[in-house]
Design a protein around this motif. Structure first.
Motif: not given
Length: 234
Positions: A126, A145, A148-149, A191-192, A214
């Motif tokens: 983030v 991004s 992160f996932h 959003d994250h 999301h």
């Protein structure tokens, strides 16, 4: 090593393969942007030799890039005719986000139940997204991004889930979405950060719902994951 001991074999040369795969990914990303932006039209033929000449490379990385685009259903190969851009790129993109939503909801649930959620790594991504937004660096934002996932999927410790997630070609589809939806970098970071807060709060169902929503947001369907009609913006 004594005189009687055989010399250790030389390490395998991996640089050419790594270079080729890196170049193939760069070509794939570039083609994705050109297809989604409309520079390359649906039905247009992608000629390996022309693309190789454009990027100043051999046909091997171009062929690899086209194989990955075919796996994403962005192009199709017709026997004895060549490779062509498919007509329903946006549909396949929507479908991929619906599937991804289900996978990441499950990954979030498994990681939270097992207590394996890597919060420091998520916070670092983030932070990287916020830095990328300030710098206007779309590539860096996309990398953070995806990372992160991937941390969440890895934390689920379910190999079949991970293989299914990787099969969606997450990096390339993220690039597609950023072009197609004109996503703002500051919105990606925001959003994250919100998703991270829901995970940090420890409320399992809330975090799982947030993980699902999301992704479903990017499916661009007339209804959300709960069957509610979306307000159409004229």
């Amino acid at each position: 090593m004594t005189p009687d001991e055989p010399a250790a074999p030389p390490a395998p040369a991996v640089t050419p393969l790594v270079t080729r795969l890196t170049l193939a990914r760069q070509i794939r990303e570039s083609l994705v942007v050109r297809i989604v932006s409309g520079e390359i039209q649906p039905g247009e033929r992608l000629v390996e030799t022309r693309i190789a000449a454009m990027y100043g490379t051999s046909q091997a990385p171009v062929r690899e890039a086209l194989r990955e685009l075919e796996a994403m259903r962005m192009v199709e190969t017709r026997p004895r005719r060549g490779t062509f851009v498919r007509h329903f790129v946006q549909q396949t993109l929507r479908e991929s986000y619906v599937v991804r939503a289900a996978l990441e909801e499950t990954a979030t649930r498994l990681a939270m139940l097992a207590g394996t959620m890597p919060l420091p790594a998520l916070r670092a991504e983030v932070k990287a997204m916020r830095a990328a937004a300030r710098a206007g660096d779309a590539a860096a934002a996309a990398r953070a991004s995806v990372a992160f996932h991937r941390h969440i999927v890895d934390a689920a410790h379910n190999e079949l889930l991970k293989l299914s997630w990787e099969a969606l070609q997450i990096e390339a589809r993220t690039s597609v979405t950023m072009v197609a939806a004109e996503v703002k970098l500051k919105d990606i970071a925001r959003d994250h950060a919100e998703l991270l807060r829901s995970i940090e709060d420890g409320e399992l169902e809330t975090a799982c719902k947030h993980a699902r929503d999301h992704q479903w947001h990017y499916a661009d369907l007339p209804h959300d994951a709960h069957g509610r009609a979306r307000r159409q913006v004229s």
